[in-house]
Design an enzyme around this catalytic site. Structure first.
Site, PDB file in Angstrom:
ATOM      1  N   CYS A 130       1.218  -1.303  -0.340  1.00 15.86           N
ATOM      2  CA  CYS A 130      -0.519   0.144  -0.182  1.00 15.86           C
ATOM      3  C   CYS A 130       0.701   1.070   0.123  1.00 15.86           C
ATOM      4  O   CYS A 130       1.452   1.525  -0.564  1.00 15.86           O
ATOM      5  CB  CYS A 130      -0.858  -0.012   0.942  1.00 15.86           C
ATOM      6  SG  CYS A 130      -2.906   1.048   1.116  1.00 15.86           S
ATOM      7  N   GLU A 173      -1.698  -8.600   4.589  1.00 15.53           N
ATOM      8  CA  GLU A 173      -1.553  -8.638   6.194  1.00 15.53           C
ATOM      9  C   GLU A 173      -2.225  -8.742   6.550  1.00 15.53           C
ATOM     10  O   GLU A 173      -2.490  -9.230   8.028  1.00 15.53           O
ATOM     11  CB  GLU A 173      -0.109  -7.948   6.733  1.00 15.53           C
ATOM     12  CG  GLU A 173      -0.963  -6.353   6.945  1.00 15.53           C
ATOM     13  CD  GLU A 173      -0.820  -5.416   5.704  1.00 15.53           C
ATOM     14  OE1 GLU A 173      -0.617  -6.244   4.408  1.00 15.53           O
ATOM     15  OE2 GLU A 173      -0.764  -4.406   5.436  1.00 15.53           O
ATOM     16  N   HIS A 191      -3.837  -5.906   1.480  1.00 13.10           N
ATOM     17  CA  HIS A 191      -3.079  -5.958   2.677  1.00 13.10           C
ATOM     18  C   HIS A 191      -3.627  -7.550   2.753  1.00 13.10           C
ATOM     19  O   HIS A 191      -4.036  -7.737   4.186  1.00 13.10           O
ATOM     20  CB  HIS A 191      -3.141  -5.364   3.174  1.00 13.10           C
ATOM     21  CG  HIS A 191      -3.415  -3.742   3.162  1.00 13.10           C
ATOM     22  ND1 HIS A 191      -2.644  -3.309   3.860  1.00 13.10           N
ATOM     23  CD2 HIS A 191      -4.799  -2.648   3.183  1.00 13.10           C
ATOM     24  CE1 HIS A 191      -2.425  -1.848   3.434  1.00 13.10           C
ATOM     25  NE2 HIS A 191      -3.442  -1.444   2.687  1.00 13.10           N
TER      26      HIS A 191
END
Lengths: 958, 242
Positions: free
Chosen positions: B96, B212, B210
């Protein structure tokens, strides 16, 4: 002298012309949203293209400007720049117009500040920079229409300025000749004289309060200083002192008898919390936020705030700083903010623009700005926005409401509240400017045509990046035990923050030590400025804290000490600005005496005529498309609800992520117990005028239903209240508030769910130019926060499996008075649709039984019956899961009370046939149909397809 | 084997550093978040770490374009160490805002003579929604992925614009693509559905979504309908390559 009208434009100073540069950055972008707004005002605009406009005050040599522009401002793919005067690429066509807009000097300008910082990194000497906008307007507009376009569409005068053609660069300078502290004559004035002082300074005090101040200073043998008077006004404001909720009220009951109520807060809200005496409540009503137990290691802090007045004037900035403020409330009890929520109330988007009084922004523009402001702040501080609601009603047109909530996490017992005499007063965060002076007194008064003119200085733009840094510093300081007490700087600035912290001890502050954005501020302005993103701490040893702040690039300053002498003393270098006893400041306010009248609730049975010609399918689609019912997924998608990685149940779910969830659920980051928390929200704009007691019960029940479906244990809930009403000096209005408070009390006791924090926002009333008041819809927002022991077992959003049984909990029929059915039937007058849904005083057993079934894992999915009743709930639920439903038991008839009636404690539950024996234990539960493998939803005699539902429910989303 | 150390640099406004650290920890690494000031004054050195991971957020409030000022910091204060890390073949990850910053430094896509940028989303608004990413194996991070990844996006400036998308595609530089079908599957309007790109060595991965935020099963919005947590292998691959 007119101290009321504070014009921040005087801050701008003229600089040497050869130091000033203006250039435009391309390519331009068509602004479709602005074009839509222009058309709303029927301005003949064909196209609006915006370019970035950069103004610099700098000492540059040849080639520097090109380097600065291309390395810092221009995009490497397809970007370009040119001098603002060259009009080569960013030029208007033959029939086009050029308009430039920019922030007023002194308004927070993060981009400008970063441009200065980055220029230094490149070795370029830039002293000041601001970023504005150049607009190229295509269309044939008259001169008057150009002004209308600029003022209503392209800029907001509260924080911005504009010019046809070129906007002159203007930077924050200083005002020469800083005004000194002055004394204000109040001794010996009669009531009229005091009223004049009150109104000239916009103090917003009651006549009795002005008298008390006048007598107090007569006894002291002197007049107050301007700073003392302003401090008293802030501390005694409705916003800070909650005078109405603490007032003595003589209540004329519906039956004509009289009851004396000694404070709504004490008699009802706090009384319920005290009686419940819940073991999970760590602190309620005493601090910036309520604190309740989460697990063995952590507590959670809860708070919901309102930011209505600023959002009406400058929607982006108002909502932006609303989120920033409630996040600081949570930080003010040493908790890490882990989620934000937003409940927004606007006027209809199709409001006829010409019907709006001067000074009122169009609901579309308010909505756009507020949503952008909420998203900007939450997204940038990195706290997920996981819960909310949007309600549209004509009674929010002149007084939109913005409720912002925040939840924080803190290790058990880690919020110190023991400031000691001798502790230093440290302020962390942003510097002080003239913006944001007088917010507490401003938000405690009704608004009128002239409010926008004088309130400019009360509205600010937030700086979430600074607040993010503040969070990091505070949490590290907390863990290192560097402070003994903390509070946030909100409305009233240092006057409130230091004033409250010093209530017991007293304090001495030197304003000369307070960091300022620019010189030339009067001492009282420094003391009252609400510069955002600041916290105040009591610190035994400031050195390590100052060092810590430096590492995180957060400004800090020691501005004084807590003295233990019981006086609030403020000096500015050698001059005394304030010397007042804490006792008078905090206890000297005369208790307000008020009167309230409670009207008998309107309970009119439905007339046959009102319910003729039933078109259930048409009604269902109309209600699904109602702006308070339809999907808000497009809005929610502009808020980051995933950051921190703890979100379990999102606001929209199901296989396509577009079905509305009930409670939203999150595992707090950093916890290890496996437990989650869930948030349920209740709000209703339609019932309050008919029966505010029933409305309050209803929204509490709704919030609890949502929390239960989010997985909450109903035996450990905590509640937040947010009241938004009109002028409480109107006895009828206050009567509604009294009734709602009584319902909060009664419902809290019934549910054994304590209120831990709350906020009342009153005077939400616009006064039209002809003097007619335009009060807000009586609005109570309830937030229920519960704990979830098994997050994996929370029912799914949307019905899941064909072949499963559908069970209805609660009565099949609901009430139509104050329902959304009534709202989409203009022919039915308020009240004619039938009685308002009355409280269910046996609800707790039902909620418990549903929660137990969920805990036992037998509820695959569920949905509560709320706006629009059974048919709407079934439609949303089926659409969310992309399955069909057949609800065909005999009690599901064509009666609108059954299909669309609203009422408390009702659920739809999806259960595997093998488990149906277990749901029978839920009081009032019975099977009404099945989940089916089709694209049709059948509710009694009516059938609609999922495609029809989708068109109605989310056809407005591009 | 010891756990590789991951350097996670943070600037004012970075906010997804904890999420990224959580994913690397779960994948078997030892992450450390380091204020950019510590890189500037040499308190921390890339030589002591095996992986560099630049996290998401709004560094400097996205002023002057997302990632621009963080990119300037990385080049200005950290450029030599960055080049050394690339030369040493250390895995580098930018997500990002971190991806935006790596593009600003020129490390990604890293083809000389071609500028790339992450422009405003086609929808002209911030988009937070779950997406499906189809991997291709030209990067160490994605080489062993066996199924499409699912994870959220959360950005306003994620439209990948390349001066030479054809060249990038031909060298297999695009290693993650949004499932096709236009908006909202492709949430930002990137041409060619580009979600993530790698440099010529395959060691540097940058992506807008994302992953994560989908390393635990309970993070999956399709709770119960899938096993969940399917982005963890991406981080495990990077950790193995260190």
């Amino acid at each position: 002298m007119d101290e009321g009208a504070i014009d921040i434009s005087v801050v701008g100073t003229v600089t040497e012309p050869n130091d000033v540069y203006a250039f435009v950055v391309g390519p331009g972008h068509e602004d479709r949203a602005a074009l839509e707004r222009a058309r709303l005002f029927e301005l003949p605009v064909d196209r609006l293209v915006r370019f970035r406009l950069v103004h610099l005050r700098a000492s540059l040599v040849d080639g520097d400007l090109g380097r600065l522009a291309s390395e810092l401002c221009v995009d490497p793919v397809g970007g370009w720049w040119e001098l603002a005067t060259s009009l080569h690429q960013a030029a208007p066509g033959e029939d086009d117009l050029l308009i430039e807009t920019g922030l007023r000097p002194g308004v927070t300008d993060r981009e400008g500040a970063e441009l200065v910082r980055a220029s230094a990194q490149l070795g370029l000497g830039v002293q000041a920079a601001t970023i504005g906008t150049r607009w190229i307007v295509s269309g044939s507009l008259s001169e008057l229409q150009v002004v209308q376009l600029a003022e209503r569409v392209l800029h907001n005068d509260v924080i911005e300025r504009w010019a046809p053609e070129h906007l002159e660069p203007s930077f924050v300078g200083s005002i020469s000749g800083a005004p000194a502290t002055q004394s204000v004559t109040v001794r010996g004035l009669d009531a009229d004289g005091l009223a004049e002082v009150n109104s000239a300074r916009r103090l917003g005090l009651d006549p009795e309060e002005m008298q008390v101040i006048s007598h107090h200073y007569a006894d002291l043998g002197r007049d107050p200083t301007d700073a003392e008077l302003e401090t008293l006004a802030q501390t005694w404001s409705e916003h800070c002192a909650h005078k109405t909720f603490r007032a003595h009220i003589s209540v004329t009951e519906a039956d004509g008898s009289t009851t004396e109520v000694d404070g709504l807060l004490k008699s009802y809200l706090r009384a319920a919390t005290d009686r419940i005496d819940a073991p999970w409540v760590r602190s309620a009503f005493v601090d910036n936020a309520g604190i309740v137990q989460f697990d063995d290691d952590f507590d959670i802090a809860l708070k919901a705030e309102t930011h209505n007045h600023p959002s009406a004037l400058e929607p982006f900035g108002g909502a932006n700083t609303g989120v920033g403020g409630v996040v600081r409330d949570i930080l003010g009890v040493s908790a890490k903010p882990i989620s934000v929520s937003d409940i927004l109330c606007f006027g209809p988007e199709d409001t006829e623009p010409r019907s709006l009084p001067d000074g009122v922004l169009h609901p579309k523009r308010v909505r756009e700005g507020v949503i952008a402001g909420v998203g900007d702040y939450g997204n940038k501080i990195g706290v997920p926005n996981i819960a909310g609601a949007i309600v549209h009603d004509p009674r929010y047109t002149t007084t939109p409401l913005v409720f912002a909530g925040c939840i924080g996490l803190l290790p058990t017992g880690s919020n110190p509240t023991n400031a000691q005499a001798g502790d230093s007063i440290v302020v962390l965060g942003g510097a002080v400017g003239r913006d944001g002076v007088g917010g507490a007194t401003f938000s405690s008064q009704t608004m009128g045509v002239e409010t926008a003119d004088v309130a400019g200085s009360s509205v600010q733009i937030g700086d979430p990046i600074v607040e993010k840094g503040l969070i990091d510093v505070v949490l590290e300081a907390r863990d290192a035990k560097l402070y003994s007490a903390i509070t946030d700087c909100g409305a009233g600035g240092l006057s409130s923050a230091v004033g409250e912290m010093a209530e017991e001890l007293g304090a001495r502050v030197d304003l000369a030590l307070v960091p300022r954005k620019y010189s030339g501020l009067a001492p009282w302005e420094v003391w009252l400025s609400e510069a955002q993103e600041r916290m105040v701490m009591a610190v035994p040893d400031p050195a390590p804290l100052i060092e810590l702040a430096k590492r995180w690039s957060v400004d800090s300053a020691v501005i004084g000490t807590f003295t233990g002498e019981g006086r609030l003393v403020v000096v500015d270098g050698d001059d005394t600005v304030i010397d007042i006893s804490c006792d008078f400041l905090h206890e000297g306010r005369p208790k307000r005496q008020m009167t309230a009248t409670i009207s008998a609730p309107e309970h009119v049975e439905a007339t046959a005529a009102a319910l003729e010609n039933v078109d259930p399918m048409g009604d269902l689609l109309k209600i699904l498309a109602h702006p308070s019912v339809r999907s808000n997924e497009d809005v929610v998608r502009t808020f980051d609800h995933e950051i921190m990685g703890g979100t379990v149940v999102r606001p929209y779910g199901g296989p396509h992520g577009d079905g509305p969830a009930d409670g939203t659920t999150q595992i707090p980051p950093g916890t290890t117990s496996g437990r989650a928390m869930t948030i349920g929200i209740g709000i209703n704009a339609l019932m309050g005028d008919l029966d505010s007691y029933a409305m309050a019960w209803s929204v509490i029940d709704e919030a609890i239903r949502n929390a239960v479906l989010g997985g909450a244990n109903p035996d450990q809930l905590s509640l937040l209240d947010n009241f938004a009403w009109g002028k409480p000096t109107n006895p009828e209005t206050l009567g509604q508030i009294v009734a709602a408070c009584r319902a909060c009390h009664d419902a809290a006791l019934h549910f054994n769910a304590p209120f831990v924090s709350g906020k009342d926002s009153l005077y939400n009333e616009f006064v039209r130019p002809d003097g007619t008041p335009d009060p807000v819809a009586p609005t109570l927002v309830i937030t229920a926060v519960g704990l979830v022991d098994n997050p994996a077992g929370v029912p799914l959003t949307g019905a899941v499996r064909p072949g499963n049984e559908v069970w209805l909990v609660g009565p099949a029929a609901g009430a139509l008075g104050g329902s959304h059915y009534e709202a989409v039937h203009p022919a039915i007058e308020l009240g004619e649709g039938g009685a308002v849904a009355q409280p269910n005083t046996d609800a707790l057993d039902t909620h418990r039984a549903v929660a137990e079934a969920i805990a036992n894992g037998i509820v695959e999915s569920g949905h509560d019956l709320a706006e629009g009743g059974l048919a709407v709930a079934a439609a949303e639920w089926a659409f969310a899961g992309r399955v069909g439903l057949t609800l065909d038991s005999a009690e599901i008839t064509n009666d609108p009370h059954v299909l669309f009636g609203e009422g408390p404690t009702r659920y739809l539950l999806e259960v595997d046939p093998a488990n149906s024996g277990s749901v029978e234990a839920i009081p009032g539960a019975r099977r009404i149909g099945s989940v089916v493998d089709s694209d049709t939803v059948t509710v009694g005699p009516m059938s609609v397809t999922l495609a029809d539902i989708e068109t109605a429910y989310r056809g407005h989303i591009r | 084997m010891s756990r590789p150390k991951v350097l996670i640099p943070i600037a004012l406004g970075t906010n997804r550093d904890a999420d990224l650290a959580d994913a690397f920890r779960l994948a078997g690494a030892d992450p450390e978040t380091v204020p950019i000031a510590d890189l500037r004054n040499g308190v921390r050195q890339m030589a002591d770490y095996q992986i560099l991971a630049v996290p998401g957020g709004f560094s400097y409030g996205d002023a002057l374009g997302a990632g621009r000022l963080l990119g300037l910091d990385l080049i200005g204060w950290f450029g030599d160490q960055l080049r050394d890390a690339v030369a040493a073949g250390k895995p580098i990850f930018g997500v990002c805002n971190g991806f935006q910053a790596l593009v600003r430094t020129g490390l990604l896509p890293g083809d000389s003579g071609t500028a790339s940028t992450l422009a405003e989303n086609e929808s002209e608004r911030f988009e937070c929604r779950w997406v499906t990413l189809n991997p291709s194996p030209a990067s160490v991070w994605t080489a062993e992925l066996t199924e499409p990844l699912r994870c959220p996006v959360a950005h306003g400036e994620g439209q990948f614009v390349s001066g030479n998308l054809q060249g990038l595609t031909e060298r297999d530089g695009v290693v993650l693509r949004y499932s096709s079908g236009g908006y909202p599957n492709n949430p930002n309007g990137s041409a060619g559905d580009v979600a993530g790109v790698t440099d010529a060595t395959g060691m540097i991965l940058g992506l807008m979504p994302h992953p994560e935020n989908h390393v635990h099963s309970w993070q999956d919005p399709l709770r119960g309908r899938t096993p969940g947590g399917n982005c963890l292998p991406l981080f495990q691959a990077g950790v193995r390559a260190a």
